[in-house]
Design a protein around this motif. Structure first.
Motif, PDB file in Angstrom:
ATOM      1  N   UNK A 131       0.818  -1.218   0.000  1.00 55.20           N
ATOM      2  CA  UNK A 131       0.000   0.000   0.000  1.00 55.20           C
ATOM      3  C   UNK A 131       0.854   1.272   0.000  1.00 55.20           C
ATOM      4  N   UNK A 132       2.175   1.104  -0.043  1.00 47.86           N
ATOM      5  CA  UNK A 132       3.062   2.254  -0.142  1.00 47.86           C
ATOM      6  C   UNK A 132       3.488   2.859   1.171  1.00 47.86           C
ATOM      7  N   UNK A 133       3.089   2.265   2.306  1.00 51.21           N
ATOM      8  CA  UNK A 133       3.466   2.819   3.616  1.00 51.21           C
ATOM      9  C   UNK A 133       4.913   2.463   3.954  1.00 51.21           C
ATOM     10  N   UNK A 134       5.464   3.192   4.924  1.00 49.64           N
ATOM     11  CA  UNK A 134       6.801   2.910   5.448  1.00 49.64           C
ATOM     12  C   UNK A 134       6.628   2.390   6.875  1.00 49.64           C
ATOM     13  N   UNK A 135       6.708   1.072   7.100  1.00 49.78           N
ATOM     14  CA  UNK A 135       6.572   0.549   8.460  1.00 49.78           C
ATOM     15  C   UNK A 135       7.756   0.968   9.336  1.00 49.78           C
ATOM     16  N   UNK A 136       7.441   1.404  10.544  1.00 52.45           N
ATOM     17  CA  UNK A 136       8.457   1.722  11.544  1.00 52.45           C
ATOM     18  C   UNK A 136       8.354   0.630  12.603  1.00 52.45           C
ATOM     19  N   UNK A 137       9.306  -0.278  12.615  1.00 52.69           N
ATOM     20  CA  UNK A 137       9.253  -1.440  13.499  1.00 52.69           C
ATOM     21  C   UNK A 137      10.118  -1.190  14.722  1.00 52.69           C
ATOM     22  N   UNK A 138       9.598  -1.520  15.883  1.00 55.83           N
ATOM     23  CA  UNK A 138      10.361  -1.394  17.124  1.00 55.83           C
ATOM     24  C   UNK A 138       9.959  -2.529  18.052  1.00 55.83           C
ATOM     25  N   UNK A 139      10.864  -2.898  18.925  1.00 55.41           N
ATOM     26  CA  UNK A 139      10.513  -3.883  19.939  1.00 55.41           C
ATOM     27  C   UNK A 139       9.486  -3.265  20.882  1.00 55.41           C
TER      28      UNK A 139
END
Length: 368
Positions: A131-139
């Motif tokens: 969908x074009x989003x930028x996931x910001x992954x964190x613990x």
């Protein structure tokens, strides 16, 4: 040597020491803006980007005036709860001027150790990227305790790279690569430009180093590199403190690249092919032809499902004559597969009583 140009899917790890000013606990907004510009440039080249970012505890610590030094678990989790809001907002505000949408994804070690959670994470991240989003992954530091922690974002970033099938992973660090010895202590130490195999000699070069806000050292980076390379993902260690660190890396800034001997799709299919199947799915001629044409396996093409397998388990795929076509990771349990076999995907909710995924085995989870 690898570059970011031409990459299809890039994961970038950002540590607390890069994102948060150690002196006053505030966000390094100008640096983050430069990173966002780099992300936008990669997106403009056609790459999908995932950011694995520390910083919630560091930002929350400042907001709660907790001061320097190690925090008790309860205070660290409280700081994370406050800091996660600030971290998400910071990325949202940095990416928005480029027309990019940020998405927050919080995970724990259980999300990769548990097959069902892993598949859910993979599906969610894949959908966000599509969908074009930028996931910001964190613990998820608000709930993660020692027994369910990754412990450092180098290894978390490698796991995310494996999960999303990335072909590039960049660890933005306080060093510009792997050296033959500690360059601060040995003037003869030299940086390795490329590593194609992590040998005992390479492991011996890794020493523990870090700043007051960072937990990871070179040993954890080598562990991340081993994980990434096994999944066909090239990994770079480079200095992150400079503005526009990804642009600098692509322009030839000092770095160490760890280079795999195969691509992510091939590595994943080899992994799936080597697994012991927990059941069997027999398919009709139409489905067999569709699979050979690169399609996913839909319930309508399945004539029989045998075995007590769970969601995410490997199952053999057989044609009408019983010849093995390959195997894949099923998105349904054995009981569910038997209930929906021979039916259209649009009937799944009626048959099971809850909505399900259209494919019984997705083509990305299949090795023929």
């Amino acid at each position: 040597m690898a570059t970011l140009s031409g990459a299809a899917r890039v994961v970038v790890k950002i540590g607390s020491a890069l994102l948060v000013d150690a002196a006053h606990g505030g966000l390094r907004a100008d640096w983050l803006a430069s990173l966002a510009a780099d992300v936008a440039a990669l997106k403009a080249q056609g790459a999908e980007v995932v950011l694995v970012s520390s910083g919630s505890i560091a930002l929350g610590r400042g907001a709660l005036a907790l001061g320097p030094g190690p925090l008790p678990l309860e205070q660290a989790q409280a700081a994370a709860a406050v800091g996660q809001i600030r971290l998400a907002r910071a990325y949202e505000e940095a990416l928005a001027p480029h027309g990019l949408t940020a998405a927050q994804v919080l995970v724990t070690l259980e999300d990769s150790a548990n097959r069902r959670r892993y598949l859910n994470s993979r599906a969610t991240l894949g959908t966000l990227l599509s969908l074009g989003a930028v996931p910001i992954v964190n613990e998820n530091d608000t709930v993660a305790t020692d027994e369910i922690r990754y412990g450092d974002n180098d290894r978390l970033a490698a796991q995310v790279a494996v999960t999303v099938g990335a072909d590039r992973l960049v660890l933005l660090s306080d060093v510009d690569g792997l050296y033959t010895a500690n360059p601060a202590q040995d003037p003869a130490a030299r940086r390795l430009d490329t590593v194609e195999e992590i040998t005992p000699e390479i492991e011996a070069m890794a020493g523990d180093a870090g700043s007051g806000l960072a937990k990871g050292g070179m040993r954890t980076k080598l562990m991340a590199a081993r994980t990434a390379m096994a999944a066909g993902c090239a990994l770079a260690i480079t200095r992150g403190a400079r503005d526009n660190p990804l642009r600098a890396l692509d322009a030839g800034a000092p770095a160490t690249w760890f280079l795999p001997d195969l691509d992510p799709a091939s590595a994943r299919k080899r992994w799936i092919a080597a697994m012991k199947p927990r059941g069997e799915l027999r398919v009709d001629a139409g489905a067999a032809a569709a699979l050979e044409g690169g399609k996913s396996l839909l319930p309508a093409g399945v004539t029989a499902a045998t075995g007590a397998f769970g969601r995410g388990d490997p199952v053999a795929i057989l044609d009408a004559a019983g010849r093995k076509l390959g195997q894949g990771l099923t998105r349904y349990t054995g009981e569910e597969a038997r209930a929906i076999a021979g039916h259209r995907s649009s009937e799944i909710e009626t048959l099971l009583g809850y909505p399900g995924r259209a494919a019984l085995i997705h083509r990305d989870d299949m090795a023929l």
